[in-house]
Design a protein around this motif. Structure first.
Motif, PDB file in Angstrom:
ATOM      1  N   ARG A  69       0.818  -1.210   0.000  1.00  0.00           N
ATOM      2  CA  ARG A  69       0.000   0.000   0.000  1.00  0.00           C
ATOM      3  C   ARG A  69       0.852   1.259   0.000  1.00  0.00           C
ATOM      4  NH1 ARG A  69      -5.494   0.171   3.019  1.00  0.00           N
ATOM      5  NH2 ARG A  69      -5.823   1.487   1.198  1.00  0.00           N
ATOM      6  N   HIS A 231      -4.328   2.470  -6.810  1.00  0.00           N
ATOM      7  CA  HIS A 231      -4.758   1.775  -5.591  1.00  0.00           C
ATOM      8  C   HIS A 231      -5.670   0.591  -5.910  1.00  0.00           C
ATOM      9  CE1 HIS A 231      -3.090   4.684  -2.735  1.00  0.00           C
ATOM     10  NE2 HIS A 231      -3.543   5.654  -3.508  1.00  0.00           N
ATOM     11  N   GLN A 234      -7.386  -2.153  -3.546  1.00  0.00           N
ATOM     12  CA  GLN A 234      -8.579  -1.897  -2.733  1.00  0.00           C
ATOM     13  C   GLN A 234      -9.810  -1.979  -3.628  1.00  0.00           C
ATOM     14  OE1 GLN A 234      -7.779  -1.771   0.676  1.00  0.00           O
ATOM     15  NE2 GLN A 234      -5.958  -2.391  -0.461  1.00  0.00           N
TER      16      GLN A 234
END
Length: 279
Positions: A69, A231, A234
């Motif tokens: 992340r 990202h 997610q």
């Protein structure tokens, strides 16, 4: 790049976000616009996002979700043009009522003065003109988002030179309009209602009448999309956003909304169109 008598229009803007990916969904437009207009943009992440989703293909050998992340956050920063990324290093607290709320090192339980002092140190290093956090309930009540609100207010007080403070929020009336439009178009009711209880039992975001600034970021939709794509681990939230039809994506993400604390709502016009990121 703080504002100076010789350079009065350029600011250093510090955004405090709860988790890596929050910048992409909430303030990416303003960040990209600020960079394009010559401002310095700094992103501070309160947590490492360690309770997020694992990437679909799994982690590499010896790699942690935090490693993954953080790498995604750096990729997002690169496409937005962010000049500095800093980490407070707290643990992700999870949603309201989760056991993770009480774990040692969780942001939810952090001492406000301690966390704020760490943010204030960055503000001082950067000679920041503007500090951006979240509204009073973090938009939807996530404990870490709520914590950001208290921390930025205290950090602004502790900074050697108090920055202009802004709170990112979601325009509840705008979101309601999208929700009603999807129902009118015959789409199945997803069960999401911006007027219904969110994670903390409060409705989503803020009514338009209580919002100070509406910021036009329609010229930076490619950067927004690229930041979201950074990202992709997610998937639950990000894939939903990326799957929006182009016209819906533009309508939803072409505007961002901010509250400026300290202005009397009784004497200021509701939701002005403008650019509040100059110090």
């Amino acid at each position: 790049m703080s504002a100076t008598p010789d350079n009065p229009t350029k600011s250093t803007i510090v955004f405090l976000h709860a988790h890596p990916d929050d910048e992409a969904s909430q303030t990416a437009g303003a960040m990209a616009r600020a960079v394009a207009e010559g401002h310095r943009v700094v992103t501070v992440f309160a947590t490492n996002g360690d309770h997020g989703e694992l990437p679909a293909l799994g982690l590499g050998e010896g790699e942690t979700l935090v490693d993954w992340r953080r790498r995604e956050a750096m990729a997002s920063a690169e496409v937005l043009g962010v000049q500095r990324v800093a980490w407070l290093g707290y643990r992700d607290s999870g949603m309201t009522g989760w056991a993770q709320n009480l774990l040692e090192g969780a942001f939810h339980g952090a001492d406000v003065d301690e966390a704020a002092a760490r943010v204030a140190a960055i503000l001082d290093e950067e000679e920041a003109d503007v500090l951006v956090g979240y509204d009073w309930h973090g938009g939807y009540g996530h404990p870490d988002h709520v914590k950001v609100h208290g921390v930025v207010h205290r950090a602004a007080e502790l900074a050697a030179r108090r920055p202009r403070l802004l709170e990112s929020t979601m325009n509840r009336d705008l979101v309601r309009g999208f929700y009603e439009a999807t129902l009118a178009a015959g789409e199945a009711d997803s069960g999401f209602n911006p007027d219904g209880p969110m994670d903390d039992g409060n409705p989503l975001g803020t009514p338009a009448s209580e919002i100070t600034w509406q910021v036009d970021v329609s010229g930076y939709l490619p950067q927004r999309r690229a930041a979201l794509e950074a990202h992709r681990s997610q998937a639950t939230d990000i894939e939903f956003m990326l799957s929006m039809p182009d016209d819906f994506f533009a309508a939803f993400f072409g505007r961002e909304h901010y509250i400026e604390p300290g202005l009397d709502p009784a004497t200021r016009p509701s939701m002005q169109l403008g650019w509040p990121f100059s110090g």
